[in-house]
Design a protein around this motif. Structure first.
Motif, PDB file in Angstrom:
ATOM      1  N   SER A  64       1.109  -1.234  -0.051  1.00 22.02           N
ATOM      2  CA  SER A  64       0.156  -0.038   0.353  1.00 22.02           C
ATOM      3  C   SER A  64       1.503   1.615   0.297  1.00 22.02           C
ATOM      4  N   ALA A 121      -4.073  -5.823   1.773  1.00 21.07           N
ATOM      5  CA  ALA A 121      -5.374  -5.586   0.585  1.00 21.07           C
ATOM      6  C   ALA A 121      -6.007  -6.502   1.292  1.00 21.07           C
ATOM      7  N   GLU A 122      -6.954  -7.023   2.252  1.00 16.23           N
ATOM      8  CA  GLU A 122      -7.883  -8.390   2.625  1.00 16.23           C
ATOM      9  C   GLU A 122      -8.953  -7.792   2.711  1.00 16.23           C
ATOM     10  N   ASP A 125     -11.584  -4.777   2.768  1.00 16.34           N
ATOM     11  CA  ASP A 125     -10.522  -4.015   3.041  1.00 16.34           C
ATOM     12  C   ASP A 125     -11.789  -2.711   1.343  1.00 16.34           C
ATOM     13  N   THR A 126     -11.139  -1.658   1.144  1.00 18.06           N
ATOM     14  CA  THR A 126     -11.506  -1.012  -0.150  1.00 18.06           C
ATOM     15  C   THR A 126     -10.290  -0.712  -0.403  1.00 18.06           C
ATOM     16  N   LEU A 127      -9.639  -0.827  -1.998  1.00 19.49           N
ATOM     17  CA  LEU A 127      -8.615  -0.610  -2.695  1.00 19.49           C
ATOM     18  C   LEU A 127      -8.646   0.774  -3.309  1.00 19.49           C
ATOM     19  N   VAL A 228     -12.349  -4.975  -1.695  1.00 24.67           N
ATOM     20  CA  VAL A 228     -10.945  -5.920  -1.589  1.00 24.67           C
ATOM     21  C   VAL A 228     -11.555  -7.522  -1.070  1.00 24.67           C
ATOM     22  N   ALA A 233      -6.115  -8.535  -3.561  1.00 25.87           N
ATOM     23  CA  ALA A 233      -6.963  -8.068  -4.245  1.00 25.87           C
ATOM     24  C   ALA A 233      -7.067  -8.662  -5.111  1.00 25.87           C
ATOM     25  N   VAL A 266      -4.455   1.461   0.243  1.00 26.94           N
ATOM     26  CA  VAL A 266      -5.340  -0.100   1.028  1.00 26.94           C
ATOM     27  C   VAL A 266      -5.943   0.671   2.362  1.00 26.94           C
ATOM     28  N   LYS A 268      -8.438  -0.004   5.264  1.00 26.77           N
ATOM     29  CA  LYS A 268      -8.657  -1.588   6.613  1.00 26.77           C
ATOM     30  C   LYS A 268     -10.568  -1.138   6.611  1.00 26.77           C
TER      31      LYS A 268
END
Length: 352
Positions: A64, A121-122, A125-127, A228, A233, A266, A268
């Motif tokens: 990130s 990224a998991e 989450d938002t990318l 994500v 991602a 990223v 969270k």
């Protein structure tokens, strides 16, 4: 035994370190530094040909905050371009290599660069994808239609392709004598892997993974926000467009090769459910569905949800505001899933 002033100094220091760590762990972005810049060439070993897939092997791993310069190729075969009139020496060697060597293809037809694995990224989450720069890579584009494809297949039951010169100095496409199209390059497809249960999906229909959105607003200076679905991602990009009209009615734009510089951040634990975007002037919500009416409902509801969560309006106020200033636009009509987006101007939010 520590002296009192030493003990106090260490206690204060530990408190500050704990406070900083807590702030970092609970703040929204996982990284905001400029990070590294990596170049990802388009080669037979770095492309996903026609699919998004949670099981795809990453071709690059980043963090990130990092920036990637993506080299992408036109979505057409060397033979197809030559038959349409492109001189053999104007067909990119990398395109020839990809079509000759990549046998793991489909079910779609887009040549996508990636996937890129973002370490932090998991799922949940938002990318954030910051589109820093987009450059033309070749001096031509094509537009084409074919039987059974596009919005009016009954009117055009045959195949046609047109090669269109791009004037990179003046940033116009020379479509025909007396017809020049201003260039606004963007990537038709930018997305992440869908949930693992989806398996390998066609690169053509956009969805919760974003993908082939064909949204002409996503030019340099714009930002895409994608939920994500799998660890890392697995971002992919391609389908370069030099310009396009909303709707993309014959199923192609000014299709070309582009070089894009994108930064990834990223965020969270956002639990964002659907792709969103913003430009310097507007917030954008999106909706994708096989039918236009449901796609429009998704896009409008997404804008209502955005205004409630990010601008703290009530449910009723968000709906009203979307009606008063939101522009509901057909993104594309031809990709299996129809795309609709709502654009809401940032200028209405004032501070006193």
């Amino acid at each position: 035994m520590l002296a009192p002033h030493t003990f106090m100094h260490r206690t204060v220091l530990l408190f500050l370190i704990s406070a900083i760590s807590l702030a970092q762990s609970t703040s929204r972005p996982s990284a905001t530094s400029s990070g590294k810049t990596i170049v990802l060439d388009a080669t037979p070993k770095t492309v996903a040909f026609g699919y998004y897939d949670a099981a795809a092997k990453p071709v690059l791993q980043i963090h990130s905050g990092d920036t990637v310069e993506f080299d992408t190729v036109i979505t057409n075969s060397p033979e197809g371009l030559e038959k349409a009139g492109v001189a053999p020496d104007q067909v990119e060697k990398k395109l020839r290599d990809i079509f000759r060597e990549v046998t793991n293809r489909g079910p779609g037809g887009h040549v996508l660069n990636g996937p890129v694995y973002i370490e932090e990224a998991e799922p949940g989450d938002t990318l954030e994808v910051r589109i820093r720069k987009i450059d033309l890579a070749i001096p031509y584009a094509y537009n084409a239609f074919a039987p059974t494809r596009g919005f009016l297949p009954e009117d055009f039951p045959y195949r046609k392709i047109k090669i269109i010169p791009l004037n990179r100095e003046r940033m116009v496409a020379e479509f025909a004598p007396g017809v020049e199209i201003p260039l606004r390059p963007f990537f038709g497809s930018m997305g992440v892997a869908p949930p693992e249960a989806y398996g390998r999906i066609d690169s053509a229909p956009p969805g919760i993974h974003a993908g082939n959105m064909d949204n002409k607003e996503l030019v340099a200076g714009s930002t895409l926000y994608v939920p994500v679905h799998v660890r890392g991602a697995l971002f992919e990009i391609g389908d370069g467009h030099a310009a396009q009209g909303d709707g993309e009615v014959d199923i192609t734009a000014l299709e070309t090769s582009l070089v894009g510089t994108l930064q990834f951040v990223v965020h969270k634990g956002t639990q964002q459910k659907y792709p969103r975007a913003e430009t310097p002037t507007h917030y954008i919500s999106m909706g994708f569905h096989q039918e236009l009416y449901p796609a429009t409902k998704i896009a409008v509801r997404e804008m209502v949800d955005f205004l409630m969560s990010e601008k703290h309006l009530s449910h009723d106020e968000a709906y009203m505001l979307t009606s008063v200033v939101g522009d509901v636009t057909i993104t594309e009509l031809v990709d299996g899933n129809v795309g609709v987006h709502v654009m809401l101007p940032k200028s209405i939010f004032v501070t006193h």
